[in-house]
Each structure stands twice: as C-alpha cells, then as structure tokens.
Motif scaffolding. Structure first.
Motif, PDB file in Angstrom:
ATOM      1  N   LYS A 107       0.818  -1.230   0.000  1.00  0.00           N
ATOM      2  CA  LYS A 107       0.000   0.000   0.000  1.00  0.00           C
ATOM      3  C   LYS A 107       0.843   1.268   0.000  1.00  0.00           C
ATOM      4  O   LYS A 107       0.378   2.318  -0.442  1.00  0.00           O
ATOM      5  CB  LYS A 107      -0.972   0.007   1.173  1.00  0.00           C
ATOM      6  CG  LYS A 107      -0.345   0.294   2.512  1.00  0.00           C
ATOM      7  CD  LYS A 107      -1.376   0.426   3.610  1.00  0.00           C
ATOM      8  CE  LYS A 107      -0.675   0.723   4.930  1.00  0.00           C
ATOM      9  NZ  LYS A 107      -1.571   0.608   6.045  1.00  0.00           N
ATOM     10  N   TRP A 110       0.917   2.444  -3.602  1.00  0.00           N
ATOM     11  CA  TRP A 110      -0.320   2.639  -4.355  1.00  0.00           C
ATOM     12  C   TRP A 110      -0.331   4.036  -4.980  1.00  0.00           C
ATOM     13  O   TRP A 110       0.261   4.984  -4.453  1.00  0.00           O
ATOM     14  CB  TRP A 110      -1.539   2.494  -3.451  1.00  0.00           C
ATOM     15  CG  TRP A 110      -1.812   1.101  -2.959  1.00  0.00           C
ATOM     16  CD1 TRP A 110      -1.139  -0.041  -3.282  1.00  0.00           C
ATOM     17  CD2 TRP A 110      -2.832   0.706  -2.031  1.00  0.00           C
ATOM     18  NE1 TRP A 110      -1.678  -1.122  -2.625  1.00  0.00           N
ATOM     19  CE2 TRP A 110      -2.708  -0.695  -1.854  1.00  0.00           C
ATOM     20  CE3 TRP A 110      -3.821   1.386  -1.346  1.00  0.00           C
ATOM     21  CZ2 TRP A 110      -3.563  -1.408  -1.011  1.00  0.00           C
ATOM     22  CZ3 TRP A 110      -4.665   0.679  -0.505  1.00  0.00           C
ATOM     23  CH2 TRP A 110      -4.538  -0.707  -0.350  1.00  0.00           C
ATOM     24  N   GLY A 111      -1.035   4.164  -6.097  1.00  0.00           N
ATOM     25  CA  GLY A 111      -1.252   5.468  -6.717  1.00  0.00           C
ATOM     26  C   GLY A 111      -0.109   5.972  -7.573  1.00  0.00           C
ATOM     27  O   GLY A 111      -0.125   7.116  -8.014  1.00  0.00           O
ATOM     28  N   ASN A 143     -13.879  -3.293  -4.070  1.00  0.00           N
ATOM     29  CA  ASN A 143     -12.495  -2.869  -4.270  1.00  0.00           C
ATOM     30  C   ASN A 143     -12.349  -2.186  -5.638  1.00  0.00           C
ATOM     31  O   ASN A 143     -11.660  -2.679  -6.526  1.00  0.00           O
ATOM     32  CB  ASN A 143     -11.560  -4.091  -4.168  1.00  0.00           C
ATOM     33  CG  ASN A 143     -10.098  -3.714  -4.235  1.00  0.00           C
ATOM     34  OD1 ASN A 143      -9.727  -2.564  -4.061  1.00  0.00           O
ATOM     35  ND2 ASN A 143      -9.260  -4.705  -4.493  1.00  0.00           N
ATOM     36  N   LYS A 145     -10.637   0.238  -6.666  1.00  0.00           N
ATOM     37  CA  LYS A 145      -9.279   0.620  -7.079  1.00  0.00           C
ATOM     38  C   LYS A 145      -8.655  -0.456  -7.960  1.00  0.00           C
ATOM     39  O   LYS A 145      -7.932  -0.159  -8.900  1.00  0.00           O
ATOM     40  CB  LYS A 145      -8.397   0.878  -5.854  1.00  0.00           C
ATOM     41  CG  LYS A 145      -8.732   2.161  -5.135  1.00  0.00           C
ATOM     42  CD  LYS A 145      -7.825   2.363  -3.934  1.00  0.00           C
ATOM     43  CE  LYS A 145      -8.209   3.630  -3.182  1.00  0.00           C
ATOM     44  NZ  LYS A 145      -7.412   3.799  -1.963  1.00  0.00           N
ATOM     45  N   SER A 146      -8.934  -1.717  -7.653  1.00  0.00           N
ATOM     46  CA  SER A 146      -8.420  -2.801  -8.488  1.00  0.00           C
ATOM     47  C   SER A 146      -9.066  -2.749  -9.870  1.00  0.00           C
ATOM     48  O   SER A 146      -8.415  -2.959 -10.890  1.00  0.00           O
ATOM     49  CB  SER A 146      -8.671  -4.157  -7.828  1.00  0.00           C
ATOM     50  OG  SER A 146      -8.006  -5.176  -8.536  1.00  0.00           O
ATOM     51  N   ARG A 148     -10.044  -0.105 -11.322  1.00  0.00           N
ATOM     52  CA  ARG A 148      -9.457   1.047 -12.014  1.00  0.00           C
ATOM     53  C   ARG A 148      -8.138   0.649 -12.692  1.00  0.00           C
ATOM     54  O   ARG A 148      -7.853   1.086 -13.804  1.00  0.00           O
ATOM     55  CB  ARG A 148      -9.234   2.188 -11.010  1.00  0.00           C
ATOM     56  CG  ARG A 148      -8.651   3.422 -11.618  1.00  0.00           C
ATOM     57  CD  ARG A 148      -9.642   4.180 -12.502  1.00  0.00           C
ATOM     58  NE  ARG A 148      -8.970   5.322 -13.081  1.00  0.00           N
ATOM     59  CZ  ARG A 148      -8.773   5.515 -14.380  1.00  0.00           C
ATOM     60  NH1 ARG A 148      -9.255   4.653 -15.251  1.00  0.00           N
ATOM     61  NH2 ARG A 148      -8.129   6.565 -14.817  1.00  0.00           N
TER      62      ARG A 148
END
Length: 189
Positions: A107, A110-111, A143, A145-146, A148
C-alpha cells in the motif's frame, strides 16, 4: 492444423522483464522481508489473500506458491532501489488460450501507476509471445481501485458475478474484466 506453443519455454525465456521503472522477476526467499512488510498488512491484502501472521508464513508462501511453480509469477521490483513492492502473475488456461492476471502491491506504493505498468508488460508477453486470445481479471466489487487498474490497461467490464464466493466471512460479488487480442492490438497500434 493447430500451432503448438511451448508456453513453458516462453516463460523460461522471459523470467525477467524490464519496464521503465520496474523489473518483473522470480520471487525468492531473499524477498521474505519485503513481502512480509505488505503481506502482514490488513489494508494491503484485504481483498487478495489472508494476512500473514509470521515471517515463517511468508517464507512458506514464497516456497509453496512462487518457487514451487514459478512460471508466470513475478515479483515487482523497483529499478531504483531493488525493493520488492508486490507481485503479479499470469495464470494460463492453455487449452483455451486465455489467462487470468492477478496482483498485489504494498500500500505504500499505491497510486504511482506501478501495477498498470507491470500488467501492461504481462499483457504484451501474453499476447505477443504466448499467443493468448484473451486475458481477464476479477475483483471484489467493494475494491474499485483494483477495477481502475484493469480499466487503465484496457480491460472492459464483462459482467458481475453475484455470490461469486465467500471471502473472510463475507459473500462477495466479483466483477470480471477482460481484454481480447484484437482489443489489445487496437490500443497498441
């Protein structure tokens, strides 16, 4: 006449893959501390695997999953530091010429676009070298974000699977996304 593709040979010839910022390479026991850093974190592994409780559990995971049958399984290493920040794999269903992609990322990273960068390299390998016709992935609807990440690499929603599985005591709806060879070629021409 069907062309026979030796996918094990292709994986053997592509055990290490380089992108602009990453090296995708086999996971070894020397990665245990980097992997434990994220595998023991509940937020990082919430949707992908049970949280590791001990270093020994992480060692066993590396030996039993990544080292036992390494083809298609890659550690995601930062080129700048050599730190393992996650894993990504391509699980082939040879008779159907398709594969599922899966990933986990610390994490703290991330991003930054690392998973799309790694996934795009595995899509290239899958379509150009392994001659797959479709690559897909699933994620827990909770989830996004996954999802995305999958959207960024060109995967389209193929459907929702209600009551797909039980995960950590909860009934999960999975979302399936995929990309075909033709769709991938259109994106990269």
């Amino acid at each position: 006449m069907e062309i026979v593709i030796n996918r094990n040979l292709i994986f053997a010839e592509n055990q290490s893959l380089k992108t602009e910022r990453l090296t995708l390479r086999p996971v070894t026991l020397s990665d245990v501390h980097d992997m434990y850093e994220y595998a023991s974190d509940e937020e990082t592994c919430r949707y992908v695997f049970p949280r590791h409780q001990t270093i020994k559990e992480t060692k066993e995971s590396i030996a039993n999953y990544f080292m036992c049958a390494p083809f298609g399984k890659y550690g995601i290493e930062l080129n700048t530091t050599g730190k393992l920040i996650g894993t990504i794999d391509l699980r082939i269903e040879s008779q159907h010429h398709i594969a599922e992609i899966g990933y986990a990322l610390n994490k703290d990273f991330w991003g930054n676009g690392y998973v799309p960068e790694a996934a795009n390299e595995l899509l290239r390998l899958g379509f150009e070298e392994l001659k797959l016709m479709r690559i897909f992935a699933t994620y827990d609807i909770d989830n996004p974000k996954s999802g995305r990440v999958m959207e960024k690499i060109g995967m389209k929603i193929e459907g929702n699977i209600p009551n797909a599985r039980m995960w950590k005591g909860k009934v999960v709806t999975d979302v399936m996304r995929g990309i075909t060879l033709e769709e991938w070629q259109q994106l990269h021409n």
